[in-house]
Design a protein around this motif. Structure first.
Motif, PDB file in Angstrom:
ATOM      1  N   VAL A 131       0.836  -1.200   0.000  1.00 44.12           N
ATOM      2  CA  VAL A 131       0.000   0.000   0.000  1.00 44.12           C
ATOM      3  C   VAL A 131       0.870   1.250   0.000  1.00 44.12           C
ATOM      4  CG1 VAL A 131      -1.646   1.355   1.341  1.00 44.12           C
ATOM      5  CG2 VAL A 131      -1.974  -1.103   1.106  1.00 44.12           C
ATOM      6  N   THR A 132       1.888   1.259   0.846  1.00 48.36           N
ATOM      7  CA  THR A 132       2.789   2.411   0.924  1.00 48.36           C
ATOM      8  C   THR A 132       3.442   2.679  -0.420  1.00 48.36           C
ATOM      9  OG1 THR A 132       3.236   1.976   3.268  1.00 48.36           O
ATOM     10  CG2 THR A 132       4.816   3.360   2.083  1.00 48.36           C
ATOM     11  N   LYS A 133       3.862   1.614  -1.113  1.00 47.21           N
ATOM     12  CA  LYS A 133       4.499   1.772  -2.427  1.00 47.21           C
ATOM     13  C   LYS A 133       3.516   2.345  -3.444  1.00 47.21           C
ATOM     14  CE  LYS A 133       8.035  -1.831  -1.965  1.00 47.21           C
ATOM     15  NZ  LYS A 133       8.527  -3.144  -2.489  1.00 47.21           N
ATOM     16  N   VAL A 134       2.257   1.902  -3.390  1.00 51.43           N
ATOM     17  CA  VAL A 134       1.241   2.407  -4.319  1.00 51.43           C
ATOM     18  C   VAL A 134       1.006   3.894  -4.097  1.00 51.43           C
ATOM     19  CG1 VAL A 134      -1.212   2.332  -4.910  1.00 51.43           C
ATOM     20  CG2 VAL A 134       0.062   0.206  -4.640  1.00 51.43           C
ATOM     21  N   ILE A 135       0.843   4.301  -2.840  1.00 48.03           N
ATOM     22  CA  ILE A 135       0.569   5.708  -2.545  1.00 48.03           C
ATOM     23  C   ILE A 135       1.790   6.577  -2.855  1.00 48.03           C
ATOM     24  CG2 ILE A 135      -0.156   7.350  -0.775  1.00 48.03           C
ATOM     25  CD1 ILE A 135      -2.315   5.402  -1.689  1.00 48.03           C
ATOM     26  N   GLN A 136       2.982   6.059  -2.588  1.00 45.63           N
ATOM     27  CA  GLN A 136       4.200   6.800  -2.941  1.00 45.63           C
ATOM     28  C   GLN A 136       4.286   7.020  -4.442  1.00 45.63           C
ATOM     29  OE1 GLN A 136       7.187   4.283  -1.110  1.00 45.63           O
ATOM     30  NE2 GLN A 136       7.397   5.636   0.665  1.00 45.63           N
ATOM     31  N   ALA A 137       3.977   5.968  -5.214  1.00 48.65           N
ATOM     32  CA  ALA A 137       4.011   6.083  -6.672  1.00 48.65           C
ATOM     33  C   ALA A 137       2.933   7.046  -7.167  1.00 48.65           C
ATOM     34  CB  ALA A 137       3.821   4.708  -7.301  1.00 48.65           C
ATOM     35  N   ALA A 138       1.745   6.987  -6.546  1.00 46.83           N
ATOM     36  CA  ALA A 138       0.657   7.887  -6.927  1.00 46.83           C
ATOM     37  C   ALA A 138       1.029   9.335  -6.622  1.00 46.83           C
ATOM     38  CB  ALA A 138      -0.628   7.504  -6.196  1.00 46.83           C
ATOM     39  N   TYR A 139       1.702   9.537  -5.477  1.00 47.13           N
ATOM     40  CA  TYR A 139       2.159  10.889  -5.119  1.00 47.13           C
ATOM     41  C   TYR A 139       3.127  11.418  -6.179  1.00 47.13           C
ATOM     42  CZ  TYR A 139       5.095  14.485  -3.125  1.00 47.13           C
ATOM     43  OH  TYR A 139       5.811  15.639  -2.949  1.00 47.13           O
ATOM     44  N   LYS A 140       4.093  10.567  -6.591  1.00 51.13           N
ATOM     45  CA  LYS A 140       5.094  10.998  -7.572  1.00 51.13           C
ATOM     46  C   LYS A 140       4.427  11.351  -8.905  1.00 51.13           C
ATOM     47  CE  LYS A 140       9.404  11.400  -9.097  1.00 51.13           C
ATOM     48  NZ  LYS A 140       9.192  11.603 -10.550  1.00 51.13           N
ATOM     49  N   LYS A 141       3.517  10.502  -9.379  1.00 54.04           N
ATOM     50  CA  LYS A 141       2.863  10.746 -10.659  1.00 54.04           C
ATOM     51  C   LYS A 141       1.987  11.995 -10.594  1.00 54.04           C
ATOM     52  CE  LYS A 141       1.895   7.735 -13.592  1.00 54.04           C
ATOM     53  NZ  LYS A 141       1.384   6.657 -14.478  1.00 54.04           N
ATOM     54  N   THR A 142       1.256  12.141  -9.493  1.00 52.56           N
ATOM     55  CA  THR A 142       0.371  13.295  -9.336  1.00 52.56           C
ATOM     56  C   THR A 142       1.159  14.586  -9.219  1.00 52.56           C
ATOM     57  OG1 THR A 142      -1.232  11.872  -8.211  1.00 52.56           O
ATOM     58  CG2 THR A 142      -1.534  14.241  -7.977  1.00 52.56           C
ATOM     59  N   SER A 143       2.245  14.540  -8.443  1.00 49.22           N
ATOM     60  CA  SER A 143       3.093  15.720  -8.289  1.00 49.22           C
ATOM     61  C   SER A 143       3.680  16.143  -9.625  1.00 49.22           C
ATOM     62  CB  SER A 143       4.211  15.420  -7.282  1.00 49.22           C
ATOM     63  OG  SER A 143       5.009  16.566  -7.080  1.00 49.22           O
ATOM     64  N   ASP A 144       4.131  15.175 -10.423  1.00 45.90           N
ATOM     65  CA  ASP A 144       4.734  15.477 -11.723  1.00 45.90           C
ATOM     66  C   ASP A 144       3.704  15.979 -12.729  1.00 45.90           C
ATOM     67  OD1 ASP A 144       7.180  14.720 -10.750  1.00 45.90           O
ATOM     68  OD2 ASP A 144       7.173  12.723 -11.683  1.00 45.90           O
ATOM     69  N   ALA A 145       2.444  15.535 -12.584  1.00 46.52           N
ATOM     70  CA  ALA A 145       1.396  15.943 -13.533  1.00 46.52           C
ATOM     71  C   ALA A 145       1.107  17.431 -13.447  1.00 46.52           C
ATOM     72  CB  ALA A 145       0.122  15.146 -13.274  1.00 46.52           C
ATOM     73  N   LYS A 146       1.167  17.979 -12.239  1.00 43.78           N
ATOM     74  CA  LYS A 146       1.045  19.413 -11.967  1.00 43.78           C
ATOM     75  C   LYS A 146      -0.355  20.002 -12.138  1.00 43.78           C
ATOM     76  CE  LYS A 146       5.879  20.597 -12.867  1.00 43.78           C
ATOM     77  NZ  LYS A 146       6.171  20.675 -11.435  1.00 43.78           N
ATOM     78  N   SER A 147      -1.291  19.289 -12.753  1.00 45.04           N
ATOM     79  CA  SER A 147      -2.634  19.851 -12.868  1.00 45.04           C
ATOM     80  C   SER A 147      -3.637  18.767 -13.244  1.00 45.04           C
ATOM     81  CB  SER A 147      -2.672  20.969 -13.915  1.00 45.04           C
ATOM     82  OG  SER A 147      -2.544  20.433 -15.217  1.00 45.04           O
ATOM     83  N   ALA A 148      -4.914  19.084 -13.094  1.00 50.33           N
ATOM     84  CA  ALA A 148      -5.993  18.171 -13.472  1.00 50.33           C
ATOM     85  C   ALA A 148      -7.304  18.949 -13.515  1.00 50.33           C
ATOM     86  CB  ALA A 148      -6.112  17.022 -12.467  1.00 50.33           C
ATOM     87  N   LYS A 149      -8.279  18.370 -14.183  1.00 49.11           N
ATOM     88  CA  LYS A 149      -9.632  18.890 -14.084  1.00 49.11           C
ATOM     89  C   LYS A 149     -10.216  18.371 -12.776  1.00 49.11           C
ATOM     90  CE  LYS A 149     -10.660  19.306 -19.017  1.00 49.11           C
ATOM     91  NZ  LYS A 149     -11.549  18.859 -20.124  1.00 49.11           N
TER      92      LYS A 149
END
Length: 299
Positions: free
Chosen positions: A49-67
């Motif tokens: 779970v920790t690895k999934v959330i860490q990866a999601a944080y990295k991808k979301t942080s890099d995306a920089k925006s969303a609708k």
């Protein structure tokens, strides 16, 4: 529009979703079998779970925006309560928003509040389109600017999903709830809880600006309203992005909830401030009549 609405709309918060199992079936001869117990979902380990959330944080942080489509709900015991829905685009690093708001929370006791309003956020600056009628009273300037750097405590509007994922990683009871479909998308549901003190410690960027006395006063005020902590739920899709985030805060007078649905991550959001000729600064206007930042804080 009353200032209380903006303070209330800036509170960040969550919900809990139940995952159900499957029922039994018939054998090949058509004879009925005894009802089977619901199948238990195959849950991930805490490490996974920790690895999934860490990866999601990295991808979301890099995306920089969303609708984003966000709904804020407050109990009736808090200034009458109500809801507010916000739709538009949100960016982080830097923090920006361009959204349209509607709902009963906008009124905050102001019968003249519009049914909906566009709001733009650029860092510390918040711009609100007050409409043509208000513009006629302000020399044609329809955009009101509220600047966090000049006081007012309004800088909590832009609660981005990357920040929420970072806070979720600090939860001591982070867990996998199970598979679930959200807005037609297959996702995995995760959940964690933070006490207010843990949230404050984890959110160093904001807590570092508080003096020891301010921190103690803040915690005392939170305890006074009976807040225990934050329950945070996140639904992550197969690509590793959060599709939905819900933060729930239970108090002695009811639950405050913010639900955010996110799509179309990246590229960097383009948000521009309204033209200066169409804008008036509320803090400067209050200063001109002998009122300072405390007037904004008091609402």
């Amino acid at each position: 529009m009353g200032m209380t609405a903006w303070k209330r709309a800036g509170v960040s918060l969550a919900a809990v979703v139940v995952v159900t199992g499957v029922a039994g079936c018939q054998d090949g001869d058509g004879a009925k079998k005894a009802a089977e117990a619901p199948a238990k979902p195959r849950l991930q380990t805490h490490e996974a779970v920790t690895k999934v959330i860490q990866a999601a944080y990295k991808k979301t942080s890099d995306a920089k925006s969303a609708k984003v489509r966000m709904t804020v709900t407050m109990p009736a015991a808090m200034d009458g309560g109500g809801t507010m829905e916000m739709t538009g685009v949100q960016g982080w690093n830097p923090g920006v928003m361009d959204i349209t708001m509607k709902g009963s929370l906008m009124a905050a006791g102001d019968p003249d509040a519009p049914e909906q309003m566009r709001m733009i956020v650029l860092g510390d600056a918040m711009y609100m389109d007050m409409g043509a009628e208000k513009a006629a009273e302000m020399d044609g300037k329809r955009w009101m600017k509220l600047d966090q750097s000049k006081g007012g405590g309004l800088g909590q509007m832009n609660q981005d999903p990357a920040q929420q994922l970072a806070l979720l990683l600090e939860s001591p009871n982070l867990k996998h709830v199970g598979a679930e479909k959200v807005n037609g998308v297959e996702t995995q549901h995760y959940k964690g809880t933070l006490s207010f003190e843990q949230m404050l410690d984890a959110n160093k960027a904001k807590s570092a600006t508080l003096s020891k006395k301010e921190r103690e006063k803040l915690i005392a005020n939170v305890e006074k309203i009976g807040m225990k902590g934050y329950d945070t739920d996140v639904w992550v899709d197969a690509a590793g992005y959060p599709v939905r985030m819900v933060v729930d805060m239970t108090t002695a007078v009811g639950t405050v909830q913010i639900k955010g649905d996110y799509t179309d991550y990246g590229p960097k959001a383009t948000v521009q401030a309204p033209p200066a000729k169409d804008t008036y600064d509320l803090a400067d206007m209050l200063k001109g009549i002998g009122m300072g930042p405390d007037a904004l804080r008091a609402g």
